[in-house]
Design an enzyme around this catalytic site. Sequence first.
Site, PDB file in Angstrom:
ATOM      1  N   TYR A 114       0.413  -1.330  -0.175  1.00 45.38           N
ATOM      2  CA  TYR A 114       0.178   0.098   0.044  1.00 45.38           C
ATOM      3  C   TYR A 114       0.936   1.476  -0.094  1.00 45.38           C
ATOM      4  O   TYR A 114       0.176   2.297   0.054  1.00 45.38           O
ATOM      5  CB  TYR A 114      -0.897  -0.046   0.946  1.00 45.38           C
ATOM      6  N   ASP A 123      -1.637 -11.476   8.772  1.00 45.08           N
ATOM      7  CA  ASP A 123      -1.485 -12.227   8.247  1.00 45.08           C
ATOM      8  C   ASP A 123       0.743 -12.498   8.380  1.00 45.08           C
ATOM      9  O   ASP A 123       0.922 -13.165   8.623  1.00 45.08           O
ATOM     10  CB  ASP A 123      -1.521 -12.149   6.425  1.00 45.08           C
ATOM     11  N   HIS A 179       4.142  -6.689  -3.982  1.00 48.96           N
ATOM     12  CA  HIS A 179       3.190  -7.028  -4.680  1.00 48.96           C
ATOM     13  C   HIS A 179       2.232  -5.546  -4.388  1.00 48.96           C
ATOM     14  O   HIS A 179       2.810  -4.471  -3.950  1.00 48.96           O
ATOM     15  CB  HIS A 179       2.640  -7.774  -3.540  1.00 48.96           C
ATOM     16  N   TYR A 195     -11.701  -1.037  -0.434  1.00 49.94           N
ATOM     17  CA  TYR A 195     -11.369  -0.246   1.548  1.00 49.94           C
ATOM     18  C   TYR A 195     -10.311   0.489   1.233  1.00 49.94           C
ATOM     19  O   TYR A 195     -10.142   1.230   3.108  1.00 49.94           O
ATOM     20  CB  TYR A 195     -11.794  -1.344   2.500  1.00 49.94           C
ATOM     21  N   ARG A 196      -9.305   0.267   1.175  1.00 49.08           N
ATOM     22  CA  ARG A 196      -8.458   0.273   1.513  1.00 49.08           C
ATOM     23  C   ARG A 196      -7.089   0.548   0.047  1.00 49.08           C
ATOM     24  O   ARG A 196      -7.040  -0.638  -0.387  1.00 49.08           O
ATOM     25  CB  ARG A 196      -7.261  -0.585   2.136  1.00 49.08           C
TER      26      ARG A 196
END
Length: 573
Positions: free
Chosen positions: A102, A164, A414, A495-496
Amino acid sequence: MTPLTLPPGISKDTFAAYVAAARGVVGNDNVEVITGPDQFTKDDYMDPAKEHDMYPVLDKDYFVSSAVVAPRNVAEVQALMRISNEFKVPVWPFSIGRNIGYGGPAPRVPGSVGIDMGRHMNRVLEVNEADAYCLLEPGVTFQSLYDHLVSKGLEDKLWIDVPDLGGGSVIGNTIERGVGYSPYGDHFMMHCGMEIVLPNGELVRTGMGALPEPGATGAPDQQSPNRCWQLFNYGFGPYHDGIFSQSNYGIVTKMGMWLMPNPGGYQAYSITFEREDDLPAIVETIRQLRITMVIQNAATIRSLLMDAAVLGDKESFCPGVTRPLNDDELDGIQTKLGLGRWIFYGALYGPEPIRNALWGAIHGSFSQIPGAKFHLHEDGKPTPGVLDIRAKTMRGIPTYDELKWVDWVPNGAHFFFSPIAEVRGEAATRQFQITKRRLVEAGFDVIVDFIIGMREMHHIVCVVYDRTKPEERARALAVVRTLIDECAANGWGEYRTHLALMDQIASTYSFNDHALMKLSESIKDTLDPNGILAPGKNGVWPATYDKEKWRLQAGSQVTRQSIPKHPGPSPRL
């Protein structure tokens, strides 16, 4: 010392004066000026960067801080905000820097000063065993909170909920509305009470924390909190906590979190499903069991490659294949690992009679799907997939094993795409079909999971790419931009998100001529008239910036040379 990227509208001399003032507050050792790419050396989750995105989709030197400052206490955070207002220097607070996928610790506005809230402010301030809560500072990670419980002999009495990976900040994850996998999986739902430094440096405690504890003395940040602060979320009057999640309205310096009392028993399990086309039946079965709380935890449906990528890299399964894997190759991996195309992970909580009753209902419901196979986790007994790992995660024991799926390709990184949908088989199928088609067209393997909450479904799409290849980074960004628009056209919003996508996603929440964004901007301009705290976060731009120049959309020119030179007023409609 001149940084690689100056804050917008700030001269070298003004920046030097700001740095000197910051050093006067936090000390020389707690201010680092970022002068060049030679400082961008860290790309390891275990030793994260503090000034840039370790998994960039744009050039590594675009989303980069001019300096990183590490306050040692709340009073220093307040002082830094006052200095930042005086010099009109934008700041970007972060907790640890591990918000990978992110944007990590990188600022939305290049040249902002990073405020490292986790380097020193990393204490577990309280653990209350009787009432099952803790009070934390931003630098407390899931791992360090667990270690603290172990040190006090409480790890079997009080359980935490973990995502995670165990290295992220509990506060950072919670205010970004992250999720875990136990019955306490909605982290923001399980927080209770915040302490916040506002953009002007003022200190606020929300909920019951606004009521002084009798006899409390000293500076506001050092006063003993109200004894009910972590017991009742709301206090009296308007409830403010929500506006400080995913926002740029304040810096959270303390937060209470509810812990899960030992439920009296625990059993992790997995269920594998043979066919990709089983997805709608899986989702419909989960919906019926989850909404009635037969499935107690925030459970997850993982694609075959999400598990495979933890257990090996692409080359180990399909040597020499660089394109997206086809059905025959996926069948081979499925057979080799003894997995399904979908793997559902869940857990049972409570005394044995309760667990047995729940398992009977779960087993009976999923047995209606042909080919479903059931696996109970037992210590020392081999189990397929990553059940050993998930058994710890759903029990609240932090792990780092899930890092391995990022190494599916060489130099792996990622990029997340995370839409929300209704828990319906048809919705999951459509989302997956759209995602699969676009990922394969763009040359990426399909690595996804669905996380089922109380009434909604998070679809986490993991675009795994080689971060050293600009062409792959560009394709990763382009495919997610396409997916954002396609999902919005179906009524699904994220949502993010990553820094590069904040403006695009914010623009999809457009009901009534973007009324929600207008409200967000009004709050921003009231609390932060100089626009110095995290400008642009999640698409909320202060009036001091011309947001039409700063917004990043598909087709935007994004290099260091394209950074707007000066913030300017943005007309408010």
